[in-house]
Design an enzyme around this catalytic site. Structure first.
Site, PDB file in Angstrom:
ATOM      1  N   ARG A  18       0.889  -1.177   0.000  1.00  0.00           N
ATOM      2  CA  ARG A  18       0.000   0.000   0.000  1.00  0.00           C
ATOM      3  C   ARG A  18       0.919   1.216   0.000  1.00  0.00           C
ATOM      4  NH1 ARG A  18      -5.488   1.249   3.223  1.00  0.00           N
ATOM      5  NH2 ARG A  18      -6.129  -0.122   1.529  1.00  0.00           N
ATOM      6  N   CYS A  63     -16.395   1.363  -0.257  1.00  0.00           N
ATOM      7  CA  CYS A  63     -15.263   0.504   0.119  1.00  0.00           C
ATOM      8  C   CYS A  63     -14.918   0.585   1.596  1.00  0.00           C
ATOM      9  CB  CYS A  63     -14.046   0.849  -0.733  1.00  0.00           C
ATOM     10  SG  CYS A  63     -13.384   2.505  -0.454  1.00  0.00           S
ATOM     11  N   ASP A 113     -17.444   6.950  -2.081  1.00  0.00           N
ATOM     12  CA  ASP A 113     -16.210   6.773  -1.302  1.00  0.00           C
ATOM     13  C   ASP A 113     -16.007   8.075  -0.537  1.00  0.00           C
ATOM     14  OD1 ASP A 113     -13.788   5.863  -0.270  1.00  0.00           O
ATOM     15  OD2 ASP A 113     -12.669   6.105  -2.136  1.00  0.00           O
ATOM     16  N   GLN A 125      -9.866  -3.955  -4.263  1.00  0.00           N
ATOM     17  CA  GLN A 125     -11.173  -3.507  -3.780  1.00  0.00           C
ATOM     18  C   GLN A 125     -12.252  -3.764  -4.826  1.00  0.00           C
ATOM     19  OE1 GLN A 125     -11.995  -1.839  -0.675  1.00  0.00           O
ATOM     20  NE2 GLN A 125     -13.980  -2.513  -1.455  1.00  0.00           N
ATOM     21  N   ARG A 147     -13.438  -8.786   0.481  1.00  0.00           N
ATOM     22  CA  ARG A 147     -12.009  -8.502   0.300  1.00  0.00           C
ATOM     23  C   ARG A 147     -11.206  -9.766   0.573  1.00  0.00           C
ATOM     24  NH1 ARG A 147     -10.056  -3.358   0.753  1.00  0.00           N
ATOM     25  NH2 ARG A 147      -8.127  -4.371   0.105  1.00  0.00           N
ATOM     26  N   HIS A 188      -7.021   1.001  -6.852  1.00  0.00           N
ATOM     27  CA  HIS A 188      -7.273   0.056  -5.750  1.00  0.00           C
ATOM     28  C   HIS A 188      -7.917  -1.207  -6.348  1.00  0.00           C
ATOM     29  CE1 HIS A 188      -7.671  -1.356  -1.801  1.00  0.00           C
ATOM     30  NE2 HIS A 188      -8.598  -0.566  -1.309  1.00  0.00           N
TER      31      HIS A 188
HETATM   32  N1   CP Z   1     -11.303  -0.400   1.743  1.00  0.00           N
HETATM   33  C1   CP Z   1     -10.041  -0.451   2.228  1.00  0.00           C
HETATM   34  O1   CP Z   1      -9.059  -0.623   1.492  1.00  0.00           O
HETATM   35  O2   CP Z   1      -9.969  -0.338   3.576  1.00  0.00           O
HETATM   36  P1   CP Z   1      -8.655  -0.158   4.448  1.00  0.00           P
HETATM   37  O3   CP Z   1      -8.089   1.203   4.145  1.00  0.00           O
HETATM   38  O4   CP Z   1      -9.133  -0.284   5.862  1.00  0.00           O
HETATM   39  O5   CP Z   1      -7.665  -1.229   4.077  1.00  0.00           O
HETATM   40  N1  NVA Z   2     -10.070   6.610  -1.564  1.00  0.00           N
HETATM   41  C1  NVA Z   2      -9.727   6.149  -0.227  1.00  0.00           C
HETATM   42  C2  NVA Z   2      -9.925   4.673  -0.137  1.00  0.00           C
HETATM   43  C3  NVA Z   2      -9.598   4.085   1.201  1.00  0.00           C
HETATM   44  C4  NVA Z   2      -9.748   2.602   1.224  1.00  0.00           C
HETATM   45  C5  NVA Z   2      -8.292   6.538   0.102  1.00  0.00           C
HETATM   46  O1  NVA Z   2      -7.437   6.419  -0.779  1.00  0.00           O
HETATM   47  O2  NVA Z   2      -8.043   6.963   1.226  1.00  0.00           O
END
Ligand code: CP
Ligand code: NVA
Length: 308
Positions: free
Chosen positions: A109, A266, A227, A139, A294, A136
């Site tokens: 990440r 998400c 989101d 997701q 997930r 992502h």
């Molecule tokens: N939706 C998602 O990726 O959640 P987290 O940021 O908690 O991993």
């Molecule tokens: N768009 C959000 C998604 C989190 C899972 C972010 O990048 O923070």
């Protein structure tokens, strides 16, 4: 043998993505009612270890990937980049070469998508994008699995994305041509999706339309998706909350969608900002199945990457 990275949906074959979703659903069904730590029959990833590197916070991605490896009979190691020499200037390439000698796959990440690409180029093992500033993909595989198991036929379905044209939106854009759904995106122009992603959709003959209002995007939709208005790393929170406020998913907005339309998010969610509690906690919402999936989708992604 070519290394199977899972960095984005658009470069992957539709047939492979289809097979991943089918396998995810099969594995989920096969362990219905089991305790969560029980290992799947045949322990498909016995002897395999996943490294997980986080540059930003995570609840779902971290726990679901860890449980995915456990259920597949393997194990995982988690670190934040600041725990690692990466945080003190060791290069991404050197880190990738070293981790490739210890583990069988790496999930990252990252703040900067190109760092994941750089890692993958130097890596001797599969690399999975666990969210970047640009996309992502894991997701969206869980989201599409959730729609299918709740009776939505993806081919020909109309999905509406409202709010920020962000990383999660980008992966929906990439998925549209792969699965044959149409995507209506309602965003203010300031927070419209990246041109690069729209060009990818055009090249792959995806049906992606942009709208200036949430109402126009949601009209006739089978699925409405929201989101957070402020993603991790966004520095203009105050402006975003103001400009994006008309794109919140409310009961009035959902009434413009098709009867029986479903709601996805998400998570993490901010009730009263991008979505009203009546929607996310109401009968149209699939968000808890979506979060659960997930785990199942990533198990299938891991098996695809490791060819097991
Ligand atoms: N939706 C998602 O990726 O959640 P987290 O940021 O908690 O991993
Ligand atoms: N768009 C959000 C998604 C989190 C899972 C972010 O990048 O923070």
């Amino acid at each position: 043998m070519t290394i199977r990275h899972f960095l984005d949906l658009w470069p992957l074959e539709s047939a492979d993505l289809r097979a991943i979703l089918d396998e995810a659903r099969r594995m989920k069904k096969a362990r219905a009612g089991w305790t969560k730590g029980r290992i799947d029959p045949g322990a498909p990833l016995d002897g395999h270890t996943l490294a997980m590197i986080f540059e930003k916070a995570s609840t779902r991605t971290r726990f679901s990937f860890d449980m995915a490896m456990r259920q597949l009979g393997g194990s995982s190691i988690t670190a934040t980049s600041s725990d690692m020499q990466l945080g003190r200037g060791e290069t991404i390439e050197d880190t990738a070469r070293v981790l490739s000698r210890y583990v069988d796959a790496v999930m990252i990440r990252a703040n900067d998508h190109t760092d994941i690409e750089t890692f993958a180029e130097a890596s001797g093992v599969p690399v999975i994008n666990g969210l970047s500033d640009r996309s992502h993909p894991c997701q969206i595989m869980a989201d599409l699995m959730t729609l299918e198991e709740n009776g939505v036929t993806l081919k020909g379905a109309r999905l509406a994305w409202v709010g920020d044209g962000n990383n999660v939106c980008a992966s929906f854009i990439h998925a549209a041509p792969k699965f044959g759904f149409s995507l209506a995106i309602g965003t203010p122009s300031r927070y419209a999706p990246d041109e690069d992603d729209l060009e990818i959709a055009t090249e792959l003959q995806g049906r992606v339309e942009l709208f200036d209002t949430a109402e126009d995007a949601v009209a006739g939709a089978d699925v409405v998706i929201a989101d957070t208005f402020v993603s991790m790393g966004d520095l203009d929170a105050e402006l975003r909350l103001e400009v994006l406020e008309p794109f919140a998913v409310t009961e009035e907005l959902m009434e413009l969608a098709n009867g029986g339309a479903r709601f996805l998010h998400c998570l993490p969610a901010h009730r009263g900002e991008e979505v009203d509690a009546e929607i996310i906690d109401g009968p149209a919402s699939l968000v808890w199945d979506e979060a659960e999936n997930r785990l199942h989708a990533q198990k299938a992604i891991l098996r695809w990457c490791l060819q097991k």
